[in-house]
Design an enzyme around this catalytic site. Structure first.
Site, mmCIF file in Angstrom:
data_model
loop_
_atom_site.group_PDB
_atom_site.id
_atom_site.type_symbol
_atom_site.label_atom_id
_atom_site.label_comp_id
_atom_site.label_asym_id
_atom_site.label_seq_id
_atom_site.Cartn_x
_atom_site.Cartn_y
_atom_site.Cartn_z
ATOM 1 N N LYS A 1 0.849 -1.171 0.000
ATOM 2 C CA LYS A 1 0.000 0.000 0.000
ATOM 3 C C LYS A 1 0.895 1.234 0.000
ATOM 4 O O LYS A 1 1.769 1.370 0.860
ATOM 5 C CB LYS A 1 -0.920 0.018 1.230
ATOM 6 C CG LYS A 1 -2.012 -1.024 1.202
ATOM 7 C CD LYS A 1 -2.913 -0.880 2.422
ATOM 8 C CE LYS A 1 -4.055 -1.887 2.385
ATOM 9 N NZ LYS A 1 -4.930 -1.760 3.587
ATOM 10 N N GLY B 1 -4.811 19.782 -26.634
ATOM 11 C CA GLY B 1 -5.420 21.048 -26.998
ATOM 12 C C GLY B 1 -5.801 21.886 -25.792
ATOM 13 O O GLY B 1 -5.684 23.125 -25.816
ATOM 14 N N LYS C 1 4.489 19.087 -35.327
ATOM 15 C CA LYS C 1 5.623 19.081 -34.389
ATOM 16 C C LYS C 1 5.905 17.665 -33.891
ATOM 17 O O LYS C 1 5.654 17.329 -32.728
ATOM 18 C CB LYS C 1 5.364 20.007 -33.204
ATOM 19 C CG LYS C 1 6.590 20.208 -32.303
ATOM 20 C CD LYS C 1 6.208 20.627 -30.909
ATOM 21 C CE LYS C 1 5.478 19.592 -30.112
ATOM 22 N NZ LYS C 1 6.302 18.383 -29.813
ATOM 23 N N GLU D 1 9.069 10.116 -33.328
ATOM 24 C CA GLU D 1 7.844 10.091 -34.123
ATOM 25 C C GLU D 1 8.138 10.291 -35.608
ATOM 26 O O GLU D 1 7.506 9.660 -36.465
ATOM 27 C CB GLU D 1 6.884 11.168 -33.616
ATOM 28 C CG GLU D 1 6.280 10.842 -32.255
ATOM 29 C CD GLU D 1 5.659 12.039 -31.558
ATOM 30 O OE1 GLU D 1 5.026 11.840 -30.506
ATOM 31 O OE2 GLU D 1 5.815 13.177 -32.063
ATOM 32 N N GLY E 1 17.016 20.907 -28.302
ATOM 33 C CA GLY E 1 16.204 21.988 -28.833
ATOM 34 C C GLY E 1 15.254 21.523 -29.909
ATOM 35 O O GLY E 1 14.534 20.532 -29.738
ATOM 36 N N ASP F 1 3.372 20.667 -25.346
ATOM 37 C CA ASP F 1 2.173 21.483 -25.552
ATOM 38 C C ASP F 1 2.500 22.972 -25.418
ATOM 39 O O ASP F 1 1.953 23.808 -26.150
ATOM 40 C CB ASP F 1 1.085 21.105 -24.543
ATOM 41 C CG ASP F 1 0.613 19.671 -24.711
ATOM 42 O OD1 ASP F 1 0.604 19.177 -25.848
ATOM 43 O OD2 ASP F 1 0.251 19.048 -23.692
#
Length: 307
Positions: free
Chosen positions: A26, A40, A183, A188, A227, A254
């Site tokens: 726990k 978004g 982006k 990706e 960057g 984002d």
């Protein structure tokens, strides 16, 4: 001109802390923090924090959806929630006191019916005087990725510039959509092209290929601690990351998208917009948990980059 964002699979972000994550025990946790989440929605939050105007469109259903609406209203974010039959998902983040690792658990979200998707897109294009539309985040289960290309077609007809920030099959389906900007991360981009990307020359060639295949007019490849790389017609620009002490990673991408879009909507050139985006991303890294940017941090970091 204003900005509108669409989040097809929002989440109520729940964040807590425990001493150490161990199996079969726990785990006593701190009081939870609740934040409205989803690509978004985060973009709209950052735009607002930075002094801009962005209306967030998203599906709303169940207790988590209701809490997202309340949290955004409390933050005075303009919203257009669209009712759905299902329940909006939650995402759960656990930070360790020691050694400081972070564990993020992401649930799939509800399936959206065709009429619900239509209502979301109609709400998005019902907002007046919008110069830029940002579609960001994952798609809900069972959603046809072709919806992004349909949104692109409506953007072209409406004269709005489309920014897409997603991944996997959703991003792959945007080939030929002719968005204003995408982006992808370096991973990706590699997944889209089906090959490894090694070295700066290969990175630039990969971004150019994505542009030539009609994904977007501008391709910004996020390079993490190095960057970002910007590639457009007859243009290639690398902007180094701003070194900061990172307290959390949630929302950094984002924030970059939000700041780039806001700067462009205010008439800044794409190079300055990218620098502003890098500054916003770095400012988000400086904040803990799911907090986003502080405007003073962004402006200070951006000023340092421009000097």
């Amino acid at each position: 001109m204003a900005i509108a964002t669409l989040t097809l699979n929002p989440a109520l972000d729940v964040t807590t802390c425990t001493e150490k994550v161990r199996p079969h025990h726990k785990l006593r946790c701190s009081d939870p923090r609740f934040d409205p989440g989803g690509g978004g929605i985060n973009v709209a939050r950052v735009v607002t924090h930075l002094g801009g105007m962005a209306t967030a469109v998203f599906p709303n259903g169940g207790p988590a959806g209701g809490m997202i609406v309340k949290l955004l209203e409390d933050k005075k974010i303009p919203i257009l929630p669209v009712p759905i039959a299902g329940a909006v998902r939650e995402s759960f983040t656990v930070d360790e006191d020691r050694p400081g690792d972070q564990y993020r658990f992401v649930l799939p979200g509800p399936e959206l019916h065709d009429d619900e998707l239509t209502a979301l897109v109609d709400a998005l294009f019902g907002i007046v005087e919008v110069s830029h539309i940002v579609v960001s985040g994952s798609l809900p289960p069972g959603c046809d990725p072709a919806i992004l290309k349909r949104i692109a077609e409506r953007c072209h007809a409406a004269g709005a510039k489309l920014v897409i920030d997603t991944s996997g099959p959703a991003l792959a389906a945007c080939e030929g959509a002719g968005a204003w900007l995408i982006k992808p991360s370096l991973r990706e981009a590699a997944d889209l092209l089906g090959r490894e990307i090694a070295g700066e020359a290969d990175e630039a060639a990969a971004a150019k290929e994505l542009r030539d295949r009609g994904f977007a007019e501008w391709v910004v490849v996020s390079l993490a601690e190095r960057g970002a790389l910007l590639v457009g017609k007859d243009k290639e620009l690398r902007v180094a990351a701003v070194p900061v002490e990172a307290k959390g990673t949630v929302g950094a991408g984002d924030s970059m998208v939000a700041a780039i879009t806001l700067a462009a909507s205010q008439g800044k050139g794409i190079e300055d917009a990218l620098r502003y985006g890098i500054a916003a991303s770095a400012a988000t890294l400086m904040t803990p948990a799911t907090e986003l940017v502080d405007r003073e941090d962004v402006e200070r970091l951006y000023a340092g980059m421009a000097s």
